[in-house]
Write a protein that holds these residues in place. Sequence first.
Motif, mmCIF file in Angstrom:
data_model
loop_
_atom_site.group_PDB
_atom_site.id
_atom_site.type_symbol
_atom_site.label_atom_id
_atom_site.label_comp_id
_atom_site.label_asym_id
_atom_site.label_seq_id
_atom_site.Cartn_x
_atom_site.Cartn_y
_atom_site.Cartn_z
ATOM 1 N N SER A 165 -7.644 -7.872 0.404
ATOM 2 C CA SER A 165 -7.123 -7.509 -0.916
ATOM 3 C C SER A 165 -8.036 -6.541 -1.650
ATOM 4 O O SER A 165 -7.650 -6.000 -2.697
ATOM 5 N N ASP A 166 -9.249 -6.340 -1.114
ATOM 6 C CA ASP A 166 -10.247 -5.517 -1.811
ATOM 7 C C ASP A 166 -10.527 -4.194 -1.100
ATOM 8 O O ASP A 166 -11.570 -3.583 -1.300
ATOM 9 N N ARG A 167 -9.601 -3.738 -0.241
ATOM 10 C CA ARG A 167 -9.835 -2.502 0.504
ATOM 11 C C ARG A 167 -8.816 -1.410 0.154
ATOM 12 O O ARG A 167 -8.657 -0.452 0.898
ATOM 13 N N GLY A 168 -8.135 -1.549 -0.975
ATOM 14 C CA GLY A 168 -7.207 -0.512 -1.415
ATOM 15 C C GLY A 168 -5.959 -0.392 -0.563
ATOM 16 O O GLY A 168 -5.368 0.684 -0.465
ATOM 17 N N ILE A 169 -5.531 -1.493 0.042
ATOM 18 C CA ILE A 169 -4.360 -1.476 0.918
ATOM 19 C C ILE A 169 -3.176 -2.078 0.166
ATOM 20 O O ILE A 169 -3.130 -3.287 -0.072
ATOM 21 N N THR A 170 -2.239 -1.228 -0.215
ATOM 22 C CA THR A 170 -1.047 -1.714 -0.914
ATOM 23 C C THR A 170 0.236 -1.341 -0.188
ATOM 24 O O THR A 170 1.261 -1.988 -0.385
ATOM 25 N N THR A 171 0.199 -0.289 0.631
ATOM 26 C CA THR A 171 1.361 0.123 1.406
ATOM 27 C C THR A 171 0.952 0.258 2.870
ATOM 28 O O THR A 171 -0.245 0.377 3.173
#
Length: 260
Positions: free
Chosen positions: A29-35
């Motif tokens: 959740s803390d690695r800038g992965i949203t898509t």
Amino acid sequence: LLIARAKGIPVKAVGAVVPVPLNSIIARSDRGITTPKDLEGKTFATVGYGSAISTYTRGFLKDFYGVNINTFKWLSGGPNRFEVYAKDIAIEFATGPRKSPVQRLLDGEADASTGDITDAQAWKTLESTPTVKRMFPDYVELNRKLWQEKGIFTPVHIIVMGGKLNREHPDLAKRLYDAFVQSKELAYSDALGEGTSYSMLFAMRETMRDQLATLGDMYPYGIKANQGTIDMFLDYNVQQGLTKNRMTVDQIFAKGTLDT
């Protein structure tokens, strides 16, 4: 199995069972992965680059979400047993204590992971740990749509028999196949409350009834019924460098099952 057959190892497939890759892609959740596109350039923890679930994961992300899978870095739990033919694939073999892909994700060694959806630790982690998340939280609906629109419900674990046994008993593969068909019929019967078993799942009989009414049999047996998914997996293997040439159904499955 597919890679083993490509190498000439004398085993034959009789059948397969089904998990689906959309369930199993987990991200920090803390690695800038949203898509899905955000996975490009990220490190994936896996039991092995050539595992079926990793192969499906790459193929699905490329075909359905436009992800450049060639940018992934793979942190493998063990060395490849077979040669990978594709060039410029970044694979690192983990050292130190043996860990599951989910544990490597929790320990911050990877940005994402893919693996067995039956992993109890993975399920508990997803339900209770804010540092990781499912890449596809709506995976149930996505899998339903994939089945309804494309007839895809991916087989992964393969049931095999030795080549010598297959040659000596050419009727055995079909007999095993018929036994699996009967076993599935019994399982459906139990789920519909027609047998003696009972489930603690509320309204299981009604749920099973409604699933059959809306989705039909999601576990069709036989090569003809699964031809599209089999072809897709054979394509993925050669595209991703796991086999040198595109394999055919008769190279993989026992002759006694080819007419199923």
